[in-house]
Design an enzyme around this catalytic site. Sequence first.
Site, PDB file in Angstrom:
ATOM      1  N   GLY A  34       0.702  -1.185   0.030  1.00 13.68           N
ATOM      2  CA  GLY A  34      -0.067  -0.005   0.088  1.00 13.68           C
ATOM      3  C   GLY A  34       0.968   1.212   0.139  1.00 13.68           C
ATOM      4  CG  HIS A  35      -0.470   4.995   2.228  1.00 16.63           C
ATOM      5  ND1 HIS A  35      -1.294   3.904   2.776  1.00 16.63           N
ATOM      6  CD2 HIS A  35       0.085   5.850   2.885  1.00 16.63           C
ATOM      7  CE1 HIS A  35      -1.306   4.492   4.286  1.00 16.63           C
ATOM      8  NE2 HIS A  35      -0.593   5.667   4.199  1.00 16.63           N
ATOM      9  CG  ASP A  36       2.084   3.418   5.360  1.00 11.21           C
ATOM     10  OD1 ASP A  36       2.240   4.416   5.381  1.00 11.21           O
ATOM     11  OD2 ASP A  36       1.671   2.656   6.262  1.00 11.21           O
ATOM     12  CD  GLN A  37       5.370  -2.789  -0.467  1.00 11.01           C
ATOM     13  OE1 GLN A  37       4.462  -2.601  -0.964  1.00 11.01           O
ATOM     14  NE2 GLN A  37       6.384  -3.842  -0.019  1.00 11.01           N
ATOM     15  CB  ALA A  83       8.913   3.361   2.433  1.00 16.01           C
TER      16      ALA A  83
END
Length: 421
Positions: free
Chosen positions: A401-404, A407
Site C-alpha cells: 500500500g501507500h506506506d510501502q 518509503a
Amino acid sequence: MVLHQQRFSLDHGAFCQTLVQTENLLIVQDLDGVCMELVQDPLSRRIDADYVRATTLFADHFYVLTNGEHVGKRGVQGIVERAFGDVPFVQQEGLYLPGLAAGGVQWQDRHGKVSHPGVGQTELEFLAAVPQRITNCLQTFFGDRHHSLSPEQLQMGIDASVLDNVASPTANLNTLANLLQDTPQIYRDLQETMAQLLDQLMAEAVGQGLGNSFFVHYAPNLGRDEQGKEIIRWAKAGDSGTTDFQFMLRGGVKEAGVLALLNRYYHSRTGQYPLGESFSARQAPPSHQDLLHLVKTKFDLDLMPLIIGVGDTITSQVDETTGEIRRGGSDRQFLQLIQDLGDLGNQGNLVVYVDSSQGEVKNRQPLQLETVAGQTQVVAGPGDMRDREDPLQINVAFPGGHDQYVAAFKQAAQRRRAHFS
C-alpha cells in the site's frame, strides 16, 4: 528483464534505481490510495511531510493527477498545510503538490497558485449550486424511508458525503456505506438515487445551454458503455461498489490531463509548448487513439521522457450472465495511455500499481500473493482473476500500500538528488 517488460514486479530496488538514474523522467501520480490512505471521510486524510519534501527533489519531473481537488475544505492544499502546521512556510518553500486536479481541469503550481484552464465563469457558477442539491437529495432520501441511523449519525454521514469542490462537486458515500452496512438495500437505493440526481443535473445543464460542459464520473466504475457513459459498479456483499458520484467538467478526465502535463514538461525541458501555451485538457480529443495521434504528430518523440504512471484504482468484472468483461477504474485510462505512449519513444514507460485495499474503503480488490521457493510474487492483479487478456499491464506493484510506495519514493528522491548533484 527490464521493468517495462515485467508484470507485477516486486523489485522495488530496481524501481528506485530507475527513478534515481533516469534524467529525462516524468512521474504522473494519483493521490488518494497512493501517497495517502483511503479513508471514509476525506477530511481525515493525512500526508507524510517528508514525502511532500521528497516530491520537491524531483522538481519539474513530478506532477500529480487526481480526481480530487487542490482547493476547498477537502482539498489537498489543506492536507499539506496541516502536515507542516505552518501555512506561510508551505507557501514560501513551494511545498504544494504541482499538477492537475478535478480530473485535469484544475492546475496548481508549487506555491499554491490555482487556475482552471479553459473553464468559463458560467460553468463554475452552475457547479457552485451542486453541493446544496446533493445535500437536499440526501436529506429527502433519508426523510422518505425508515432507517436505523440516529439523527447524529445521519447528519455526520451527510456532512462527510457532500464534497463542495469548486470544479468537481461530489457525493462521496463511503461513510454512509459503512453506516448502512446492515441494511444493504437502502445503500443500493442510495446509489441509484445519486445517479438519478446527476442525470437530472445533466438535463438542467442542457436546458441552460451547457450540454457540452459537464459529464458524470463514477468511482470505482466498470468502464464505459457504447455511448461513452461510465457504468456504475453496484454494491454487493462485502463490496460498496461505486462510492464517488462526481459532476465534472467535460475534459476533466485523467488521460487528457496526461497530455496537458506532457505539454508543460516539454516546455520545462525545451522552452517550447508542443501543443501551445494555452492548451488545456478540455481541448484534448476524446478518443484514446486520437490522443496517441496528437502526441505522434505534435511532440518530438526523440525527446520523449520515460513516463511513470502511478495509480490505485483499476477494476475488471466478468458479468456472470453474459460472460462480458467490464474494465474500469478511475486510473485505468490514464495508465493505459502512458503505457501506450511508451511504444512511441525509445523506451517503454512504467505502470505502477499501489494496493489500497487495506484502507477504510472496502471496494478495492487486493493483490493475491504467493511465496514460491522463498520468493513472494503476485499471482493475481486487482481485477477479476478470469480477465486474462487485460491490455493494461502493471509493471511494478506495491502490495504493502501507500506506506510501502511512499518509503520507496522518499528513498529514490534522496538518492536522485545525490546522483545529479
